[in-house]
Scaffold this motif. Structure first.
Motif, PDB file in Angstrom:
ATOM      1  N   THR A 203       0.843  -1.195   0.000  1.00 34.63           N
ATOM      2  CA  THR A 203       0.000   0.000   0.000  1.00 34.63           C
ATOM      3  C   THR A 203       0.884   1.254   0.000  1.00 34.63           C
ATOM      4  OG1 THR A 203      -0.069   0.141   2.416  1.00 34.63           O
ATOM      5  CG2 THR A 203      -1.823  -1.134   1.357  1.00 34.63           C
ATOM      6  N   ILE A 204       0.291   2.356  -0.411  1.00 32.20           N
ATOM      7  CA  ILE A 204       0.932   3.663  -0.245  1.00 32.20           C
ATOM      8  C   ILE A 204       0.043   4.451   0.701  1.00 32.20           C
ATOM      9  CG2 ILE A 204       1.544   5.850  -1.364  1.00 32.20           C
ATOM     10  CD1 ILE A 204       2.100   4.263  -3.938  1.00 32.20           C
ATOM     11  N   ARG A 205       0.670   4.998   1.747  1.00 34.74           N
ATOM     12  CA  ARG A 205      -0.109   5.795   2.704  1.00 34.74           C
ATOM     13  C   ARG A 205      -0.297   7.213   2.187  1.00 34.74           C
ATOM     14  NH1 ARG A 205       2.464   2.453   6.651  1.00 34.74           N
ATOM     15  NH2 ARG A 205       4.392   3.599   6.328  1.00 34.74           N
ATOM     16  N   MET A 206      -1.441   7.793   2.431  1.00 30.15           N
ATOM     17  CA  MET A 206      -1.672   9.177   2.024  1.00 30.15           C
ATOM     18  C   MET A 206      -0.720  10.079   2.800  1.00 30.15           C
ATOM     19  SD  MET A 206      -3.823   9.309  -0.363  1.00 30.15           S
ATOM     20  CE  MET A 206      -4.243   7.707  -1.079  1.00 30.15           C
ATOM     21  N   PRO A 207      -0.126  11.060   2.115  1.00 31.25           N
ATOM     22  CA  PRO A 207       0.791  11.970   2.809  1.00 31.25           C
ATOM     23  C   PRO A 207       0.019  12.905   3.751  1.00 31.25           C
ATOM     24  CG  PRO A 207       0.456  12.682   0.552  1.00 31.25           C
ATOM     25  CD  PRO A 207      -0.276  11.378   0.692  1.00 31.25           C
ATOM     26  N   THR A 208       0.719  13.474   4.710  1.00 28.75           N
ATOM     27  CA  THR A 208       0.041  14.335   5.681  1.00 28.75           C
ATOM     28  C   THR A 208       0.317  15.825   5.453  1.00 28.75           C
ATOM     29  OG1 THR A 208       1.919  14.007   7.139  1.00 28.75           O
ATOM     30  CG2 THR A 208       0.006  12.589   7.499  1.00 28.75           C
ATOM     31  N   GLY A 209       1.328  16.147   4.639  1.00 30.25           N
ATOM     32  CA  GLY A 209       1.688  17.556   4.410  1.00 30.25           C
ATOM     33  C   GLY A 209       0.699  18.253   3.489  1.00 30.25           C
ATOM     34  N   PRO A 210       0.824  19.592   3.388  1.00 28.32           N
ATOM     35  CA  PRO A 210      -0.084  20.353   2.525  1.00 28.32           C
ATOM     36  C   PRO A 210       0.136  20.072   1.033  1.00 28.32           C
ATOM     37  CG  PRO A 210       1.572  21.801   3.505  1.00 28.32           C
ATOM     38  CD  PRO A 210       1.762  20.448   4.114  1.00 28.32           C
ATOM     39  N   GLY A 211      -0.910  20.306   0.237  1.00 25.04           N
ATOM     40  CA  GLY A 211      -0.803  20.102  -1.209  1.00 25.04           C
ATOM     41  C   GLY A 211      -0.612  18.631  -1.520  1.00 25.04           C
ATOM     42  N   ILE A 212       0.223  18.355  -2.531  1.00 23.27           N
ATOM     43  CA  ILE A 212       0.455  16.952  -2.898  1.00 23.27           C
ATOM     44  C   ILE A 212       1.204  16.211  -1.795  1.00 23.27           C
ATOM     45  CG2 ILE A 212       0.288  17.210  -5.407  1.00 23.27           C
ATOM     46  CD1 ILE A 212       3.340  17.379  -5.560  1.00 23.27           C
ATOM     47  N   GLY A 213       1.773  16.943  -0.863  1.00 24.25           N
ATOM     48  CA  GLY A 213       2.403  16.284   0.288  1.00 24.25           C
ATOM     49  C   GLY A 213       3.819  15.786   0.033  1.00 24.25           C
ATOM     50  N   PHE A 214       4.352  16.123  -1.109  1.00 29.81           N
ATOM     51  CA  PHE A 214       5.740  15.793  -1.456  1.00 29.81           C
ATOM     52  C   PHE A 214       6.374  17.084  -1.961  1.00 29.81           C
ATOM     53  CE2 PHE A 214       3.296  11.930  -1.976  1.00 29.81           C
ATOM     54  CZ  PHE A 214       4.130  10.899  -1.536  1.00 29.81           C
ATOM     55  N   SER A 215       7.692  17.279  -1.679  1.00 31.68           N
ATOM     56  CA  SER A 215       8.332  18.510  -2.139  1.00 31.68           C
ATOM     57  C   SER A 215       9.145  18.269  -3.400  1.00 31.68           C
ATOM     58  CB  SER A 215       9.282  19.049  -1.066  1.00 31.68           C
ATOM     59  OG  SER A 215       8.579  19.203   0.132  1.00 31.68           O
ATOM     60  N   PRO A 216       8.957  19.125  -4.413  1.00 31.03           N
ATOM     61  CA  PRO A 216       9.794  19.019  -5.620  1.00 31.03           C
ATOM     62  C   PRO A 216      11.263  19.286  -5.259  1.00 31.03           C
ATOM     63  CG  PRO A 216       7.979  20.571  -5.930  1.00 31.03           C
ATOM     64  CD  PRO A 216       7.987  20.219  -4.489  1.00 31.03           C
ATOM     65  N   ARG A 217      12.162  18.494  -5.786  1.00 30.46           N
ATOM     66  CA  ARG A 217      13.605  18.711  -5.562  1.00 30.46           C
ATOM     67  C   ARG A 217      14.108  19.669  -6.634  1.00 30.46           C
ATOM     68  NH1 ARG A 217      16.644  13.136  -5.299  1.00 30.46           N
ATOM     69  NH2 ARG A 217      18.383  14.589  -5.103  1.00 30.46           N
TER      70      ARG A 217
END
Ligand code: OSB
Ligand code: MG
Length: 368
Positions: free
Chosen positions: A339-353
């Motif tokens: 499974t992939i857990r839903m992220p908890t941060g704002p927006g897509i929850g991942f930061s672009p590098r």
């Protein structure tokens, strides 16, 4: 929120291994990233068009052209109450769903970030985790195929999809069923068959597949109606479903019993959610398809998969299945349970590098 500026970027990324389907082989992706500035808040999206028009009519080039020459002039300086308005504003532009989906997703990300909320929550998602499957390309030998399947199963993936084409169909499926009698298995033909090939597709029924994805022409709803009458295995449509209207026609006519939803193919979250809701009413399960996306597109696929009717495992896999290094932080990881857990941060929850994205960029245009 005012749409102040958008930045288009083409990045080039080498896939970890070539990916072969009935329409061709992909080794290096030309990915179009869309960055939208709304009141100074940046949102990210990906226009998921391929390098060639062999899966769908759009390409990286056409998406760039439509975004710069038609979408940007429509959205420039616009005041939006919410991201769900974007689809309607772009309605005058026919087709070009991947171009539309790229910007629309970026605006949704910006809206969620400005509210400080995870995107999946403002979309109405209810699933805290999404079940994952893998899409395994056409291989040179049956041994290579079984090894790839074994690796995916060991990593925890809950469902195996293999690509098929004439000459690579019954035998690989038979071999996999011998080796793995109990796994959840399906095939994806990417429109490689014709209606008269139905007896061959019928042979696949001996191997109790979960579904057969897009066996016939990319625009052939009627052919799938006729084929589904002859098959007990559910047909899942991918290429055929590029709008809510097509989804309704396919369901009402009996062309499929399952739908693969891709944000880009349908033009963004607004149409994707409508198709989701329609399918839910009609008891048609959906799952989220993939387009060999970078982490940005993948993060959006994860958010979409949080909606309640995404009940079947999607083609939403870990970053490391595609890339040596993904362009987001953290990378997408799959749990040992698949499974992939839903992220908890704002927006897509991942930061672009941003540093890595800059290095991979071959073309960039700021529209302001
Ligand atoms: O048909 O689902 C498809 C990749 C590119 C174009 C079309 C398809 C695919 C995949 C790969 O199956 C899905 C993924 O892992 O991203
Ligand atoms: Mg498909």
């Amino acid at each position: 929120m005012q749409v102040r500026q958008i930045t288009l970027r083409e990045i080039r990324m080498m896939l970890i291994a070539p990916f072969e389907t009935s329409f061709g082989v992909s080794t290096q992706r030309r990915i179009l990233l869309v960055e939208a500035d709304l009141d100074g808040v940046i949102g990210w999206g990906e226009a998921v068009a391929g390098e060639t028009p062999y899966y769908a009519p759009e390409t990286t080039e056409t998406a760039w052209h439509i975004l710069r020459d038609f979408i940007w002039p429509t959205l420039k300086g616009r005041e939006l109450q919410c991201a769900s308005e974007v689809w309607g504003l772009l309605a005058r532009i026919r087709g070009h769903n991947m171009a539309k989906g790229g910007i629309e997703a970026a605006v949704w990300d910006a809206e969620a970030r400005s509210k400080g909320l995870p995107l999946w929550k403002i979309l109405g998602g209810t699933r805290e985790a999404t079940p994952c499957g893998v899409s395994i390309g056409i291989k040179n030998t049956l041994e290579e195929l079984t090894e790839a399947v074994q690796r995916a199963l060991s990593a925890g993936y809950q469902r195996i999809k293999i690509k098929i084409k004439p000459g690579w169909d019954v035998e690989p499926v038979q071999r996999l069923r011998e080796k793995f009698p109990r796994i959840r298995l399906m095939v994806d033909a990417n429109s490689a068959y014709r209606q008269e090939d139905w007896p061959l597709l019928k042979q696949l029924e001996a191997y109790y597949l979960m579904m057969i994805e897009q066996p016939l022409g990319w625009d052939d709803i009627y052919g799938h109606v006729e084929l589904q009458k002859k098959l007990e295995t559910p047909i899942c449509l991918d290429e055929c479903i590029h709008s809510e209207e097509q989804a309704r026609a396919a369901i009402e006519l009996g062309a499929c019993r399952i739908i693969n939803v891709k944000l880009g193919r349908v033009g963004g979250y607004t149409p994707a959610r409508r198709i989701h809701d329609l399918c839910q009413q009609r008891q048609i399960p959906v799952w989220c398809g993939g387009m060999l996306e970078s982490g940005i597109g993948r993060a959006h696929n994860i958010a979409l998969s949080s909606l309640p009717n995404f009940s079947l495992p999607g083609d939403v896999a870990a970053s490391r299945r595609y890339w040596e290094a993904d362009i987001i932080e953290p990378e997408v990881e799959v749990t040992p349970q698949g499974t992939i857990r839903m992220p908890t941060g704002p927006g897509i929850g991942f930061s672009p590098r941003l540093d890595l994205i800059e290095k991979l960029t071959v073309r960039k245009e700021i529209l302001a």
